[in-house]
Write a protein that holds these residues in place. Structure first.
Motif, PDB file in Angstrom:
ATOM      1  N   MET A   1      50.672  66.431  -1.381  1.00  0.00           N
ATOM      2  CA  MET A   1      49.867  66.211  -0.187  1.00  0.00           C
ATOM      3  C   MET A   1      50.100  64.792   0.327  1.00  0.00           C
ATOM      4  O   MET A   1      50.223  63.853  -0.450  1.00  0.00           O
ATOM      5  CB  MET A   1      48.385  66.425  -0.483  1.00  0.00           C
ATOM      6  N   ARG A   2      50.137  64.660   1.639  1.00  0.00           N
ATOM      7  CA  ARG A   2      50.333  63.357   2.272  1.00  0.00           C
ATOM      8  C   ARG A   2      48.992  62.862   2.808  1.00  0.00           C
ATOM      9  O   ARG A   2      48.229  63.627   3.393  1.00  0.00           O
ATOM     10  CB  ARG A   2      51.344  63.479   3.409  1.00  0.00           C
ATOM     11  N   ILE A   3      48.714  61.569   2.608  1.00  0.00           N
ATOM     12  CA  ILE A   3      47.471  60.964   3.076  1.00  0.00           C
ATOM     13  C   ILE A   3      47.814  59.791   3.978  1.00  0.00           C
ATOM     14  O   ILE A   3      48.683  58.977   3.647  1.00  0.00           O
ATOM     15  CB  ILE A   3      46.614  60.475   1.894  1.00  0.00           C
ATOM     16  N   GLU A   4      47.138  59.712   5.109  1.00  0.00           N
ATOM     17  CA  GLU A   4      47.315  58.570   6.001  1.00  0.00           C
ATOM     18  C   GLU A   4      45.947  58.012   6.360  1.00  0.00           C
ATOM     19  O   GLU A   4      45.064  58.740   6.811  1.00  0.00           O
ATOM     20  CB  GLU A   4      48.078  58.979   7.260  1.00  0.00           C
ATOM     21  N   ILE A   5      45.778  56.718   6.147  1.00  0.00           N
ATOM     22  CA  ILE A   5      44.513  56.028   6.401  1.00  0.00           C
ATOM     23  C   ILE A   5      44.750  54.942   7.438  1.00  0.00           C
ATOM     24  O   ILE A   5      45.700  54.154   7.311  1.00  0.00           O
ATOM     25  CB  ILE A   5      43.972  55.404   5.102  1.00  0.00           C
ATOM     26  N   ASN A   6      43.908  54.920   8.459  1.00  0.00           N
ATOM     27  CA  ASN A   6      44.053  53.927   9.519  1.00  0.00           C
ATOM     28  C   ASN A   6      42.705  53.329   9.896  1.00  0.00           C
ATOM     29  O   ASN A   6      41.734  54.072  10.114  1.00  0.00           O
ATOM     30  CB  ASN A   6      44.689  54.553  10.765  1.00  0.00           C
ATOM     31  N   ASN A   7      42.658  51.994   9.928  1.00  0.00           N
ATOM     32  CA  ASN A   7      41.484  51.253  10.418  1.00  0.00           C
ATOM     33  C   ASN A   7      40.188  51.727   9.763  1.00  0.00           C
ATOM     34  O   ASN A   7      39.165  51.900  10.424  1.00  0.00           O
ATOM     35  CB  ASN A   7      41.379  51.392  11.941  1.00  0.00           C
ATOM     36  N   LEU A   8      40.229  51.903   8.460  1.00  0.00           N
ATOM     37  CA  LEU A   8      39.108  52.476   7.726  1.00  0.00           C
ATOM     38  C   LEU A   8      38.101  51.389   7.342  1.00  0.00           C
ATOM     39  O   LEU A   8      38.455  50.395   6.697  1.00  0.00           O
ATOM     40  CB  LEU A   8      39.605  53.186   6.470  1.00  0.00           C
ATOM     41  N   ILE A   9      36.862  51.592   7.718  1.00  0.00           N
ATOM     42  CA  ILE A   9      35.787  50.638   7.416  1.00  0.00           C
ATOM     43  C   ILE A   9      34.597  51.384   6.820  1.00  0.00           C
ATOM     44  O   ILE A   9      34.170  52.411   7.334  1.00  0.00           O
ATOM     45  CB  ILE A   9      35.302  49.899   8.689  1.00  0.00           C
ATOM     46  N   LYS A  10      34.069  50.838   5.717  1.00  0.00           N
ATOM     47  CA  LYS A  10      32.807  51.311   5.167  1.00  0.00           C
ATOM     48  C   LYS A  10      31.963  50.101   4.825  1.00  0.00           C
ATOM     49  O   LYS A  10      32.414  49.192   4.114  1.00  0.00           O
ATOM     50  CB  LYS A  10      33.011  52.176   3.913  1.00  0.00           C
ATOM     51  N   GLU A  11      30.737  50.082   5.347  1.00  0.00           N
ATOM     52  CA  GLU A  11      29.834  48.964   5.110  1.00  0.00           C
ATOM     53  C   GLU A  11      28.576  49.433   4.391  1.00  0.00           C
ATOM     54  O   GLU A  11      28.101  50.539   4.631  1.00  0.00           O
ATOM     55  CB  GLU A  11      29.431  48.303   6.428  1.00  0.00           C
ATOM     56  N   TYR A  12      28.071  48.580   3.515  1.00  0.00           N
ATOM     57  CA  TYR A  12      26.751  48.762   2.920  1.00  0.00           C
ATOM     58  C   TYR A  12      25.980  47.467   3.123  1.00  0.00           C
ATOM     59  O   TYR A  12      26.476  46.383   2.765  1.00  0.00           O
ATOM     60  CB  TYR A  12      26.848  49.080   1.423  1.00  0.00           C
ATOM     61  N   GLU A  13      24.802  47.578   3.711  1.00  0.00           N
ATOM     62  CA  GLU A  13      23.967  46.405   3.975  1.00  0.00           C
ATOM     63  C   GLU A  13      24.762  45.318   4.712  1.00  0.00           C
ATOM     64  O   GLU A  13      24.739  44.134   4.362  1.00  0.00           O
ATOM     65  CB  GLU A  13      23.393  45.858   2.666  1.00  0.00           C
TER      66      GLU A  13
ATOM     67  N   ILE B   1      40.465  48.852   5.274  1.00  0.00           N
ATOM     68  CA  ILE B   1      41.899  49.126   5.122  1.00  0.00           C
ATOM     69  C   ILE B   1      42.504  49.385   6.493  1.00  0.00           C
ATOM     70  O   ILE B   1      42.147  50.357   7.169  1.00  0.00           O
ATOM     71  CB  ILE B   1      42.127  50.329   4.192  1.00  0.00           C
ATOM     72  N   ASP B   2      43.430  48.527   6.887  1.00  0.00           N
ATOM     73  CA  ASP B   2      44.086  48.694   8.183  1.00  0.00           C
ATOM     74  C   ASP B   2      45.009  49.905   8.175  1.00  0.00           C
ATOM     75  O   ASP B   2      44.997  50.714   9.109  1.00  0.00           O
ATOM     76  CB  ASP B   2      44.896  47.443   8.547  1.00  0.00           C
ATOM     77  N   SER B   3      45.807  50.026   7.128  1.00  0.00           N
ATOM     78  CA  SER B   3      46.780  51.121   7.079  1.00  0.00           C
ATOM     79  C   SER B   3      47.205  51.368   5.638  1.00  0.00           C
ATOM     80  O   SER B   3      47.487  50.425   4.890  1.00  0.00           O
ATOM     81  CB  SER B   3      48.005  50.779   7.929  1.00  0.00           C
ATOM     82  N   LEU B   4      47.235  52.633   5.261  1.00  0.00           N
ATOM     83  CA  LEU B   4      47.739  53.033   3.945  1.00  0.00           C
ATOM     84  C   LEU B   4      48.322  54.434   4.074  1.00  0.00           C
ATOM     85  O   LEU B   4      47.642  55.353   4.510  1.00  0.00           O
ATOM     86  CB  LEU B   4      46.626  53.019   2.893  1.00  0.00           C
ATOM     87  N   LYS B   5      49.587  54.576   3.697  1.00  0.00           N
ATOM     88  CA  LYS B   5      50.249  55.877   3.735  1.00  0.00           C
ATOM     89  C   LYS B   5      50.675  56.255   2.323  1.00  0.00           C
ATOM     90  O   LYS B   5      51.309  55.461   1.630  1.00  0.00           O
ATOM     91  CB  LYS B   5      51.461  55.846   4.668  1.00  0.00           C
ATOM     92  N   ILE B   6      50.310  57.459   1.931  1.00  0.00           N
ATOM     93  CA  ILE B   6      50.627  57.978   0.601  1.00  0.00           C
ATOM     94  C   ILE B   6      51.408  59.270   0.795  1.00  0.00           C
ATOM     95  O   ILE B   6      50.920  60.208   1.432  1.00  0.00           O
ATOM     96  CB  ILE B   6      49.340  58.232  -0.208  1.00  0.00           C
ATOM     97  N   ASP B   7      52.623  59.323   0.278  1.00  0.00           N
ATOM     98  CA  ASP B   7      53.509  60.453   0.527  1.00  0.00           C
ATOM     99  C   ASP B   7      53.345  61.555  -0.506  1.00  0.00           C
ATOM    100  O   ASP B   7      52.761  61.350  -1.581  1.00  0.00           O
ATOM    101  CB  ASP B   7      54.968  59.983   0.538  1.00  0.00           C
TER     102      ASP B   7
END
Length: 242
Positions: free
Chosen positions: A1-13, A20-26
């Motif tokens: 499975m291929r995963i692509e992550i772009n401009n990912l933000i998670k905040e707590y309090e 993560i600006d960019s992460l590609k997993i082939d």
């Protein structure tokens, strides 16, 4: 499975836990995620499997469906990808009022795994179980922490999915079981070409088996290293020793 992550933000309090600006997993990547406590490793995994919603950004998964067609989805907007994913993050994934046998049967039923395949898998897991999982007449809740952990890991491996996610798989395991697990995961990746993501505080084990190492600190990717024959070890050790 291929995963692509772009401009990912998670905040707590109002504090960024993942950024993560960019992460590609082939397809077929065997990626180890390392970092200190609070680095955001578990939160990232929880977002990938849609247990935690991102505040901003996108995660997309591309997989081959039952008809041999490559499908790309946002996991938050689709369900079919779950049929191609195995994951174990913590004890919340277990149904602890069942015995291990009952739980494996439940996982097999919901994953449409036939009895022969389950039997074959259990034989492959026999050394890992060490004679302490099956036939004990114990509910999962009454197993030791290490054996609960083994049940969770084996349930994630059972369907031989295109994507496998394991959070701290070496926790609670004795040295022999850790080494057996390394062999199981390496063989799984080789036989299925599945994409494997694992996080671990055990740098040595991670470097031993992962083809790629991503170092995450305060939710940000610090290093993304190809790991050929342990080539990433020196950079990872240098980072944690400074």
């Amino acid at each position: 499975m291929r995963i692509e992550i772009n401009n990912l933000i998670k905040e707590y309090e109002k504090k960024n836990v993942v950024s993560i600006d960019s992460l590609k997993i082939d397809d077929g990547d065997f990626l180890g995620l390392v970092g200190n406590n609070g680095a955001g490793k578990t939160t990232l995994f929880r977002m990938i499997v849609d247990l935690v919603k991102a505040d901003k950004g996108e995660i997309s998964l591309s997989y081959i469906n039952g008809k041999g067609i490559t499908v790309t989805v946002n996991p938050a907007l689709s369900e079919d990808w779950k049929n191609h994913t195995g994951a174990y993050i913590d004890e919340g994934f277990l149904i602890d009022f069942l015995t291990p046998e009952e739980y494996f049967r439940f996982v097999a039923n919901v994953s449409n795994i036939d009895e022969e395949s389950v039997k074959w898998q259990m034989e492959k897991f026999s050394t890992f179980m060490g004679g302490e999982i099956l036939g004990q007449k114990k509910l999962i809740r009454n197993l030791s922490a290490g054996n609960k952990h083994k049940v969770g890991i084996m349930s994630a491996l059972l369907a031989r999915s295109q994507l496998l996610i394991l959070d701290e798989p070496f926790n609670f395991l004795d040295p022999t079981s850790q080494n057996v697990l390394k062999d199981l995961l390496t063989e799984y990746n080789r036989e299925t070409n599945a994409t494997i993501l694992l996080s671990s505080h055990n740098i040595a084990h991670t470097v031993d088996i992962c083809k790629r190492i991503v170092l995450l600190e305060h939710g940000v990717i610090i290093k993304d290293l190809i790991n050929e024959e342990g080539s990433a070890a020196a950079q990872i050790e240098q980072y944690f020793n400074t």
